[in-house]
Motif scaffolding. Structure first.
Motif, short mmCIF file in Angstrom:
data_model
loop_
_atom_site.label_atom_id
_atom_site.label_comp_id
_atom_site.label_asym_id
_atom_site.label_seq_id
_atom_site.Cartn_x
_atom_site.Cartn_y
_atom_site.Cartn_z
N SER A 11 -0.33 -3.39 6.16
CA SER A 11 0.48 -2.30 5.62
C SER A 11 1.27 -1.66 6.75
N VAL B 110 -5.57 -1.18 -3.75
CA VAL B 110 -5.84 0.10 -4.40
C VAL B 110 -6.79 0.93 -3.56
N ARG B 111 -7.85 0.30 -3.08
CA ARG B 111 -8.85 1.00 -2.28
C ARG B 111 -8.26 1.58 -0.99
N SER B 112 -7.34 0.84 -0.37
CA SER B 112 -6.77 1.28 0.90
C SER B 112 -5.56 2.21 0.72
N GLY B 113 -5.16 2.44 -0.53
CA GLY B 113 -4.07 3.37 -0.78
C GLY B 113 -2.69 2.76 -0.71
N ARG C 10 -0.94 2.78 -5.70
CA ARG C 10 -1.48 3.94 -6.43
C ARG C 10 -0.87 4.00 -7.82
N THR D 217 2.92 2.34 -1.91
CA THR D 217 3.17 3.54 -1.11
C THR D 217 3.61 3.20 0.31
N LYS D 218 3.39 1.95 0.72
CA LYS D 218 3.76 1.49 2.05
C LYS D 218 4.37 0.10 1.95
#
Length: 323
Positions: free
Chosen positions: A171, A254-257, A260, A269-270
């Motif tokens: 990411s 999903v777990r690492s963001g 979302r 998001t990244k």
């Protein structure tokens, strides 16, 4: 600036096959990496380096997903015996021992390495850790910190070669992978004069029936889906999520963001560097799909990634024929 200097890595398969005991060393690096399956632990602990000071990784699966533990010890062999006997660590299948030639690492060194590795693993978020709280690094001199950071940098080259990818950062901050301008047809960025391979091409993926749109850039051999791209929120049932499914990767994102929820779908998001266009397309669509066929040139949707790549290969062949 991307470091394009080559490194020489030596892998030695002690048992004669890649699933057995392995040693890994980089040229001009004092570090030594030793990998052993849990089933070969008896033989592994008889080796000299098993008695050295160092850090270690215990790798395995727990509840269907990758799991790891990071520790340090003044005697790696003694600590591994303890873990082998512990009832709460039945899940691990492989141990990776990291030491230095001639047992040059001291207690402070290995505590520093352990602390840094735990922080790195948690920041990246690929693999959940069995560790509790993150230990604070010991007080080292400025010179020793520089030595240990250089040691870590070399270790990050070795670990992916032995199929340990929990420290690979895929990411990126949103927009960090977006060169301007990009020439889709030629694949060449105007910055190509800086000595780096800056080939950059934009691709797009649309699924109007699901209101999904994703954009990606192919640059320096990486297929990077850009922040703001959409992905399906639910995973299609592929025969109860067979072993070849990308569902575990979706769970990881999903777990690492990286992904979302955003209304009826999810959003990146990244920026995220996938291993292939197929993996990227599967995460966007929520099911397995041919990525090279699905991704289209942003400037010309009639041309797929597969078509574009074929043109690049033809150009190389024509160039070779003319020389």
């Amino acid at each position: 600036m991307i470091d394009t200097k080559g490194r020489s890595l030596e892998l030695f398969y002690i048992d004669g096959h890649p699933d057995g005991m392995i040693t890994a060393e980089l040229f001009n690096w004092t570090g030594h990496v030793f990998v052993t399956p849990r089933t070969r632990l008896t033989e592994a602990l008889q080796r000299e380096e098993a008695g050295y000071a160092g850090v270690y990784l215990l790798l395995g699966e727990k509840e269907g997903q990758d799991f790891a533990y990071i520790g340090e010890a003044e005697d790696l062999g003694v600590r591994l015996k303890q873990h082998a006997a512990a009832s709460d660590k039945d899940w691990w299948e492989t141990a990776v021992l990291v030491s230095a030639s001639a047992n040059r690492l001291n207690k402070a060194h290995v505590k520093y390495l352990e602390s840094r590795l735990i922080v790195m693993a948690r920041e990246i978020g690929h693999t959940p850790l069995h560790n509790g709280n993150s230990p604070k690094p010991p007080g080292l001199t400025e010179a020793d910190i520089a030595k240990m950071e250089a040691f870590l940098a070399s270790l990050m080259v070795v670990l992916p070669a032995i199929r340990v990818d929990m420290f690979i950062q895929r990411s990126r901050p949103a927009g960090s992978s977006r060169p301007v301008p990009v020439f889709e047809e030629s694949g060449q960025d105007e910055d190509a004069g800086d000595g780096e391979n800056t080939q950059a091409v934009r691709f797009i993926l649309n699924k109007p029936t699901r209101d999904l749109t994703a954009k990606a850039i192919f640059r320096n051999g990486e297929f990077i889906v850009e922040a703001g791209s959409h992905a399906r929120s639910e995973w299609m049932n592929e025969q109860a999520i067979h072993s070849g499914s990308y569902k575990p990767l979706q769970d990881e994102l999903v777990r690492s963001g990286v992904l979302r929820p955003d209304g009826t779908h999810m959003v990146f998001t990244k920026d995220y560097a996938f291993r292939s266009p197929t993996a990227a397309a599967a995460i966007v669509f929520g099911h397995s799909v041919s990525g090279p066929a699905a991704w289209k040139l942003e400037s010309n949707p009639d041309i797929s990634f597969r078509d574009w790549q074929a043109r690049q290969l033809d150009a190389v062949t024509e160039k070779d024929a003319s020389e």
